[in-house]
Motif scaffolding. Structure first.
Motif, PDB file in Angstrom:
ATOM      1  N   THR A   1       2.150  -4.905   7.780  1.00  0.00           N
ATOM      2  CA  THR A   1       2.105  -6.334   7.159  1.00  0.00           C
ATOM      3  C   THR A   1       3.029  -5.873   5.900  1.00  0.00           C
ATOM      4  OG1 THR A   1       0.682  -5.361   5.350  1.00  0.00           O
ATOM      5  CG2 THR A   1      -0.388  -6.014   7.444  1.00  0.00           C
ATOM      6  N   PRO A   2       3.285  -7.052   5.231  1.00  0.00           N
ATOM      7  CA  PRO A   2       4.156  -6.875   4.017  1.00  0.00           C
ATOM      8  C   PRO A   2       3.913  -5.526   2.980  1.00  0.00           C
ATOM      9  CG  PRO A   2       3.909  -9.123   4.263  1.00  0.00           C
ATOM     10  CD  PRO A   2       2.996  -8.454   5.243  1.00  0.00           C
ATOM     11  N   ASP A   3       2.578  -5.271   2.970  1.00  0.00           N
ATOM     12  CA  ASP A   3       2.097  -4.129   2.186  1.00  0.00           C
ATOM     13  C   ASP A   3       1.787  -2.761   2.718  1.00  0.00           C
ATOM     14  OD1 ASP A   3       2.206  -5.839   0.070  1.00  0.00           O
ATOM     15  OD2 ASP A   3       0.068  -6.657   0.150  1.00  0.00           O
ATOM     16  N   PHE A   4       1.967  -2.753   4.006  1.00  0.00           N
ATOM     17  CA  PHE A   4       1.604  -1.662   4.680  1.00  0.00           C
ATOM     18  C   PHE A   4       2.611  -1.334   5.847  1.00  0.00           C
ATOM     19  CE2 PHE A   4      -2.386  -3.413   3.106  1.00  0.00           C
ATOM     20  CZ  PHE A   4      -2.837  -2.535   2.187  1.00  0.00           C
TER      21      PHE A   4
ATOM     22  N   LEU B   1      13.311  -2.445   4.983  1.00  0.00           N
ATOM     23  CA  LEU B   1      12.957  -3.572   4.400  1.00  0.00           C
ATOM     24  C   LEU B   1      11.597  -3.477   4.440  1.00  0.00           C
ATOM     25  CD1 LEU B   1      15.387  -6.104   5.981  1.00  0.00           C
ATOM     26  CD2 LEU B   1      15.316  -5.888   3.628  1.00  0.00           C
ATOM     27  N   ALA B   2      10.881  -2.474   5.550  1.00  0.00           N
ATOM     28  CA  ALA B   2       9.515  -2.583   5.501  1.00  0.00           C
ATOM     29  C   ALA B   2       8.712  -1.605   4.446  1.00  0.00           C
ATOM     30  CB  ALA B   2       9.288  -1.516   6.777  1.00  0.00           C
ATOM     31  N   ARG B   3       9.856  -1.203   3.279  1.00  0.00           N
ATOM     32  CA  ARG B   3       9.208  -0.516   2.134  1.00  0.00           C
ATOM     33  C   ARG B   3       9.362  -1.330   0.767  1.00  0.00           C
ATOM     34  NH1 ARG B   3       8.259   5.041   3.132  1.00  0.00           N
ATOM     35  NH2 ARG B   3       9.080   5.730   1.184  1.00  0.00           N
ATOM     36  N   VAL B   4      10.066  -2.337   0.930  1.00  0.00           N
ATOM     37  CA  VAL B   4      10.113  -3.367  -0.260  1.00  0.00           C
ATOM     38  C   VAL B   4       8.724  -3.553  -1.096  1.00  0.00           C
ATOM     39  CG1 VAL B   4      10.961  -5.324  -1.458  1.00  0.00           C
ATOM     40  CG2 VAL B   4      12.306  -4.560   0.607  1.00  0.00           C
ATOM     41  N   ASN B   5       8.001  -3.903  -0.545  1.00  0.00           N
ATOM     42  CA  ASN B   5       6.679  -4.198  -1.227  1.00  0.00           C
ATOM     43  C   ASN B   5       6.037  -2.798  -1.733  1.00  0.00           C
ATOM     44  OD1 ASN B   5       7.097  -6.887  -1.214  1.00  0.00           O
ATOM     45  ND2 ASN B   5       4.899  -7.362  -0.164  1.00  0.00           N
ATOM     46  N   TYR B   6       6.231  -1.818  -0.743  1.00  0.00           N
ATOM     47  CA  TYR B   6       5.737  -0.561  -1.169  1.00  0.00           C
ATOM     48  C   TYR B   6       6.233   0.072  -2.444  1.00  0.00           C
ATOM     49  CZ  TYR B   6       5.363   4.493  -0.202  1.00  0.00           C
ATOM     50  OH  TYR B   6       5.094   6.061  -0.475  1.00  0.00           O
ATOM     51  N   TYR B   7       7.491  -0.200  -2.618  1.00  0.00           N
ATOM     52  CA  TYR B   7       8.070   0.351  -3.930  1.00  0.00           C
ATOM     53  C   TYR B   7       7.873  -0.650  -5.057  1.00  0.00           C
ATOM     54  CZ  TYR B   7      10.559   3.954  -1.640  1.00  0.00           C
ATOM     55  OH  TYR B   7      10.888   5.095  -0.846  1.00  0.00           O
ATOM     56  N   GLU B   8       7.972  -1.897  -4.666  1.00  0.00           N
ATOM     57  CA  GLU B   8       8.159  -2.878  -6.073  1.00  0.00           C
ATOM     58  C   GLU B   8       6.552  -3.029  -6.431  1.00  0.00           C
ATOM     59  OE1 GLU B   8       9.215  -7.605  -7.013  1.00  0.00           O
ATOM     60  OE2 GLU B   8       9.094  -6.994  -4.891  1.00  0.00           O
ATOM     61  N   LYS B   9       5.396  -2.973  -5.645  1.00  0.00           N
ATOM     62  CA  LYS B   9       4.174  -3.308  -6.104  1.00  0.00           C
ATOM     63  C   LYS B   9       3.739  -2.045  -6.640  1.00  0.00           C
ATOM     64  CE  LYS B   9       2.567  -7.315  -3.393  1.00  0.00           C
ATOM     65  NZ  LYS B   9       1.862  -7.864  -2.463  1.00  0.00           N
TER      66      LYS B   9
ATOM     67  N   MET C   1      -6.643  -9.575   6.001  1.00  0.00           N
ATOM     68  CA  MET C   1      -6.878  -8.173   6.412  1.00  0.00           C
ATOM     69  C   MET C   1      -7.305  -7.184   5.577  1.00  0.00           C
ATOM     70  SD  MET C   1      -4.127  -5.627   8.212  1.00  0.00           S
ATOM     71  CE  MET C   1      -4.557  -3.725   8.663  1.00  0.00           C
ATOM     72  N   ARG C   2      -8.776  -6.849   5.767  1.00  0.00           N
ATOM     73  CA  ARG C   2      -9.264  -5.764   4.798  1.00  0.00           C
ATOM     74  C   ARG C   2      -8.927  -4.370   5.097  1.00  0.00           C
ATOM     75  NH1 ARG C   2     -14.111  -3.090   4.762  1.00  0.00           N
ATOM     76  NH2 ARG C   2     -15.149  -2.504   2.642  1.00  0.00           N
ATOM     77  N   VAL C   3      -8.253  -3.883   4.063  1.00  0.00           N
ATOM     78  CA  VAL C   3      -7.721  -2.591   4.485  1.00  0.00           C
ATOM     79  C   VAL C   3      -8.411  -1.482   3.695  1.00  0.00           C
ATOM     80  CG1 VAL C   3      -5.849  -1.040   4.165  1.00  0.00           C
ATOM     81  CG2 VAL C   3      -5.362  -3.352   4.474  1.00  0.00           C
ATOM     82  N   THR C   4      -9.025  -0.462   4.413  1.00  0.00           N
ATOM     83  CA  THR C   4      -9.654   0.825   3.920  1.00  0.00           C
ATOM     84  C   THR C   4      -9.044   1.986   4.542  1.00  0.00           C
ATOM     85  OG1 THR C   4     -11.183   0.802   5.821  1.00  0.00           O
ATOM     86  CG2 THR C   4     -11.860  -0.667   3.968  1.00  0.00           C
TER      87      THR C   4
END
Length: 341
Positions: free
Chosen positions: A69-72, A249-257, A1-4
């Motif tokens: 998605t895991p990142d959004f 849980l939707a925010r795990v990657n949001y914080y970790e990355k 998925m290309r995110v802009t």
């Protein structure tokens, strides 16, 4: 998925259309946050989409997260129409004032948006010295009230104590930041504050923030070493019904990355804020045997029983410094100590 930025705005619009069609009590929807700012909304390849739904009556819940998605993910706040019934007063609201000043309107069922913004912007420049200083004073007052609660801390430093400490410090920092723009959000707080402190001609306040977190001599590799234990606590606490809304849980990657991206940048200590804050919120829901690593990290940061007393004293001095800055600016612009508009 290309995110802009454009694709994220499209998702916000589609979500709005779906909700407004099925939930007839929604009278307005607007987009705010990093998606509509001039800066890059991505940090570590992740971001959230901040959408505000305004309801005719009091909503059933104030905030929800929807994983895309895991990142959004969507970060949806729900507000009642009554919160906006006095638009002129919003000009002195350090949070809602900025939120409504220049968002992206996605939907309205009546002339809500035009009415609120007309009142908000009427008669003076929103970020003129008088209203800006008054909003900062409100933030400072909140920070001072929370600080007073810390004077009753017991013999053991609990997660609730660290949470209050960081909340007071957060208000103090934003009392400075709001002099030149909207309040800083938590994930980017320590990235963006140096410029705001410099704009306020108080660059030393950034060093003060770092010191009050115990990060002045902290090796960034130590923050990296804490991440696995932080993540375990975050994911365990997210299963609890009463946990702070941010521990989702939707925010795990949001914080970790985001944390990892900051650690690999020029100011790696800036990763500490969101890690320590969310870790502390998480362990507040967990049994004692699951918070040993958090206690160890707090010890390394100087948040021991004796060390915490010293930090609370330092926070007191920091709040005094912010107050002196606001008094100086008020005098410079011919304003009273307690400004009213």
């Amino acid at each position: 998925m290309r995110v802009t930025r454009e694709s994220l705005i499209r998702i916000a619009k589609e979500t709005t259309q779906q909700r407004a069609f099925t939930e007839r009590d929604i009278i307005a929807v607007y987009l705010t946050g990093s998606i509509i700012s001039k800066s890059d909304p991505l940090l570590g390849g992740t971001t959230d989409i901040d959408i505000i739904f305004v309801h005719i009556d009091e909503p059933n819940h104030n905030r929800e997260f929807v994983k895309l998605t895991p990142d959004f993910h969507l970060d949806i706040s729900h507000r009642a129409k009554a919160e906006f019934k006095r638009p002129r007063e919003l000009r002195l609201d350090p949070w809602l004032g900025w939120e409504m000043y220049d968002p992206m309107l996605l939907f309205e069922r009546e002339k809500f948006f035009e009415f609120v913004q007309a009142g908000l912007r009427a008669g003076f420049e929103f970020n003129a010295p008088a209203p800006a200083i008054q909003r900062s004073r409100i933030l400072l007052s909140h920070g001072r009230q929370i600080w007073r609660d810390l004077l009753e801390t017991g013999d053991t430093v609990r997660p609730q104590d660290i949470t209050k400490y960081m909340k007071s410090l957060y208000h103090a920092v934003n009392a400075v930041a709001e002099l030149s723009g909207p309040p800083l959000q938590e994930r980017r707080l320590m990235l963006d504050f140096p410029l705001r402190a410099e704009t306020a001609q108080r660059p030393g306040m950034n060093a003060g923030l770092i010191g009050l977190l115990g990060a002045s001599a902290l090796d960034p590799s130590q923050i990296s070493a804490w991440i696995p234990d932080w993540k375990l606590a975050f994911e365990a606490a997210a299963e609890h019904e009463n946990v702070d809304a941010r521990i989702h849980l939707a925010r795990v990657n949001y914080y970790e990355k985001g944390i990892n991206a900051i650690l690999s940048g020029e100011t790696p200590h800036a990763a500490l804020w969101s890690l320590l804050q969310t870790w502390t919120l998480a362990v507040d829901m967990l049994p004692d045997h699951m918070i040993d690593m958090w206690r160890s990290a707090c010890g390394q940061l100087g948040f021991t029983t004796l060390g915490f007393e010293e930090r609370v004293e330092g926070l007191d001095q920091y709040l005094d410094e912010v107050e002196a800055l606001l008094d100086e600016l008020a005098k410079e612009h011919g304003l009273e100590t307690s400004t009213s508009i």
